[in-house]
Write a protein that holds these residues in place. Sequence first.
Motif, PDB file in Angstrom:
ATOM      1  N   MET A  86       6.562  -8.881   0.580  1.00 16.51           N
ATOM      2  CA  MET A  86       7.348  -8.631  -0.620  1.00 16.51           C
ATOM      3  C   MET A  86       6.419  -8.749  -1.824  1.00 16.51           C
ATOM      4  N   TYR A  87       5.978  -7.598  -2.303  1.00 14.34           N
ATOM      5  CA  TYR A  87       5.087  -7.549  -3.452  1.00 14.34           C
ATOM      6  C   TYR A  87       5.862  -7.142  -4.698  1.00 14.34           C
ATOM      7  N   ILE A  88       5.503  -7.736  -5.818  1.00 15.71           N
ATOM      8  CA  ILE A  88       6.098  -7.350  -7.084  1.00 15.71           C
ATOM      9  C   ILE A  88       4.992  -7.104  -8.105  1.00 15.71           C
ATOM     10  N   THR A  89       5.263  -6.193  -9.017  1.00 13.80           N
ATOM     11  CA  THR A  89       4.363  -5.936 -10.137  1.00 13.80           C
ATOM     12  C   THR A  89       5.009  -6.501 -11.392  1.00 13.80           C
ATOM     13  N   ILE A  90       4.265  -7.300 -12.122  1.00 18.14           N
ATOM     14  CA  ILE A  90       4.774  -7.917 -13.345  1.00 18.14           C
ATOM     15  C   ILE A  90       4.664  -6.919 -14.491  1.00 18.14           C
ATOM     16  N   LYS A  91       5.782  -6.637 -15.156  1.00 24.99           N
ATOM     17  CA  LYS A  91       5.786  -5.697 -16.270  1.00 24.99           C
ATOM     18  C   LYS A  91       5.910  -6.396 -17.621  1.00 24.99           C
ATOM     19  N   ASP A  92       6.424  -7.611 -17.603  1.00 25.23           N
ATOM     20  CA  ASP A  92       6.582  -8.375 -18.840  1.00 25.23           C
ATOM     21  C   ASP A  92       5.214  -8.849 -19.332  1.00 25.23           C
ATOM     22  N   ASN A  93       4.871  -8.516 -20.566  1.00 20.08           N
ATOM     23  CA  ASN A  93       3.537  -8.819 -21.089  1.00 20.08           C
ATOM     24  C   ASN A  93       3.268 -10.320 -21.169  1.00 20.08           C
ATOM     25  N   ASP A  94       4.265 -11.097 -21.583  1.00 23.27           N
ATOM     26  CA  ASP A  94       4.069 -12.546 -21.687  1.00 23.27           C
ATOM     27  C   ASP A  94       3.783 -13.164 -20.319  1.00 23.27           C
ATOM     28  N   LEU A  95       4.499 -12.700 -19.296  1.00 23.20           N
ATOM     29  CA  LEU A  95       4.259 -13.207 -17.947  1.00 23.20           C
ATOM     30  C   LEU A  95       2.887 -12.777 -17.432  1.00 23.20           C
ATOM     31  N   SER A  96       2.508 -11.542 -17.729  1.00 26.62           N
ATOM     32  CA  SER A  96       1.186 -11.057 -17.309  1.00 26.62           C
ATOM     33  C   SER A  96       0.084 -11.910 -17.928  1.00 26.62           C
ATOM     34  N   MET A  97       0.249 -12.242 -19.202  1.00 25.94           N
ATOM     35  CA  MET A  97      -0.741 -13.079 -19.880  1.00 25.94           C
ATOM     36  C   MET A  97      -0.751 -14.490 -19.299  1.00 25.94           C
ATOM     37  N   LEU A  98       0.420 -14.978 -18.882  1.00 30.17           N
ATOM     38  CA  LEU A  98       0.493 -16.303 -18.263  1.00 30.17           C
ATOM     39  C   LEU A  98      -0.291 -16.322 -16.951  1.00 30.17           C
ATOM     40  N   PHE A  99      -0.156 -15.260 -16.151  1.00 28.09           N
ATOM     41  CA  PHE A  99      -0.938 -15.153 -14.918  1.00 28.09           C
ATOM     42  C   PHE A  99      -2.427 -15.108 -15.234  1.00 28.09           C
ATOM     43  N   LEU A 100      -2.794 -14.312 -16.234  1.00 26.75           N
ATOM     44  CA  LEU A 100      -4.204 -14.174 -16.603  1.00 26.75           C
ATOM     45  C   LEU A 100      -4.781 -15.512 -17.056  1.00 26.75           C
ATOM     46  N   GLU A 101      -4.044 -16.222 -17.904  1.00 20.80           N
ATOM     47  CA  GLU A 101      -4.514 -17.519 -18.398  1.00 20.80           C
ATOM     48  C   GLU A 101      -4.595 -18.544 -17.271  1.00 20.80           C
ATOM     49  N   THR A 102      -3.607 -18.516 -16.377  1.00 23.33           N
ATOM     50  CA  THR A 102      -3.567 -19.487 -15.284  1.00 23.33           C
ATOM     51  C   THR A 102      -4.707 -19.274 -14.300  1.00 23.33           C
ATOM     52  N   ASP A 105      -8.296 -19.962 -15.418  1.00 24.98           N
ATOM     53  CA  ASP A 105      -8.670 -21.380 -15.452  1.00 24.98           C
ATOM     54  C   ASP A 105      -9.099 -21.771 -14.034  1.00 24.98           C
ATOM     55  N   GLU A 106     -10.365 -22.059 -13.858  1.00 23.04           N
ATOM     56  CA  GLU A 106     -10.908 -22.295 -12.520  1.00 23.04           C
ATOM     57  C   GLU A 106     -10.217 -23.459 -11.808  1.00 23.04           C
ATOM     58  N   MET A 107      -9.910 -24.525 -12.552  1.00 24.18           N
ATOM     59  CA  MET A 107      -9.236 -25.672 -11.939  1.00 24.18           C
ATOM     60  C   MET A 107      -7.853 -25.293 -11.423  1.00 24.18           C
ATOM     61  N   LYS A 108      -7.082 -24.612 -12.268  1.00 21.58           N
ATOM     62  CA  LYS A 108      -5.728 -24.220 -11.869  1.00 21.58           C
ATOM     63  C   LYS A 108      -5.769 -23.251 -10.690  1.00 21.58           C
ATOM     64  N   ILE A 173      -2.656 -12.769  -5.210  1.00 17.91           N
ATOM     65  CA  ILE A 173      -2.514 -12.346  -6.607  1.00 17.91           C
ATOM     66  C   ILE A 173      -3.645 -11.389  -6.968  1.00 17.91           C
ATOM     67  N   LYS A 174      -3.279 -10.258  -7.540  1.00 21.47           N
ATOM     68  CA  LYS A 174      -4.266  -9.270  -7.966  1.00 21.47           C
ATOM     69  C   LYS A 174      -4.083  -9.007  -9.456  1.00 21.47           C
ATOM     70  N   ILE A 175      -5.141  -9.208 -10.222  1.00 24.76           N
ATOM     71  CA  ILE A 175      -5.085  -9.017 -11.670  1.00 24.76           C
ATOM     72  C   ILE A 175      -6.138  -7.996 -12.089  1.00 24.76           C
ATOM     73  N   LYS A 181      -4.629  -3.499 -21.118  1.00 27.26           N
ATOM     74  CA  LYS A 181      -3.340  -3.933 -20.572  1.00 27.26           C
ATOM     75  C   LYS A 181      -3.575  -4.708 -19.280  1.00 27.26           C
ATOM     76  N   VAL A 182      -2.953  -5.875 -19.181  1.00 23.79           N
ATOM     77  CA  VAL A 182      -3.094  -6.713 -17.997  1.00 23.79           C
ATOM     78  C   VAL A 182      -2.100  -6.256 -16.930  1.00 23.79           C
ATOM     79  N   LEU A 183      -2.605  -5.945 -15.740  1.00 28.43           N
ATOM     80  CA  LEU A 183      -1.764  -5.505 -14.627  1.00 28.43           C
ATOM     81  C   LEU A 183      -1.797  -6.573 -13.540  1.00 28.43           C
ATOM     82  N   VAL A 184      -0.636  -7.095 -13.205  1.00 26.47           N
ATOM     83  CA  VAL A 184      -0.549  -8.180 -12.224  1.00 26.47           C
ATOM     84  C   VAL A 184       0.344  -7.761 -11.063  1.00 26.47           C
ATOM     85  N   SER A 185      -0.181  -7.915  -9.853  1.00 24.63           N
ATOM     86  CA  SER A 185       0.594  -7.666  -8.640  1.00 24.63           C
ATOM     87  C   SER A 185       0.489  -8.909  -7.760  1.00 24.63           C
TER      88      SER A 185
END
Length: 205
Positions: A86-102, A105-108, A173-175, A181-185
């Motif tokens: 079950m794969y999903i693509t994130i379209k919400d920009n705020d959520l995409s940025m949250l994935f990118l920031e998370t 972060d190497e520790m996270k 997770i694929k970013i 534009k940040v694309l997250v799957s």
Amino acid sequence: MNEIDRFFANSVESIISENLGHSALSKIKSRLSEKFGIGIYESLAQFSKFDIVLREFFGKGADSIERKCFESILLLDSKSMKNNGMYITIKDNDLSMLFLETFGDEMKKNMINCVTDKSMTIYEILQKCDIPQTSGYRKIKQLIENNFLTIQGFGTSSDGKKIPKYTSVFENIKIDIEKNKVLVSVKIKKDFQDSDMLEIMQTLK
């Protein structure tokens, strides 16, 4: 609460608020409190309850409201479901940025990866990832608050107390970044694929 519904609850609440307006939203909040004794966020984190109340007010029109909301936030890959995934693509920009920031972060990132296949206590995560407790506890708290980690089982401390074990909600997770534009799957782990929100999404297609 369902982990996937909870993960997307804040984004759904934002879109719902924009589309319904203050008056309609206030009536829905009152009805949720009256019928289930919960607020708007709690109902979205248990999406079937929000769906019930939404249909009391809008009937079949709730379909278009929910469809518009979901289309703004995520895309469900129906082909992957046929292959036991079950794969999903994130379209919400705020959520995409949250994935990118998370995951930037190497520790996270290491913390999430170390509990992908096995749940662990916070102490075990810090030990496995060789992370200092002070910064480690703060980052794990953020991962839990943002619903990247969730409780799955319990362990026992040295003094006999029950302590929660945590696991990741997503895997694979694929970013990518294309034209700024940040694309997250992401793949939803099998344990967390039982979601009111995703089930309703499939009926709206």
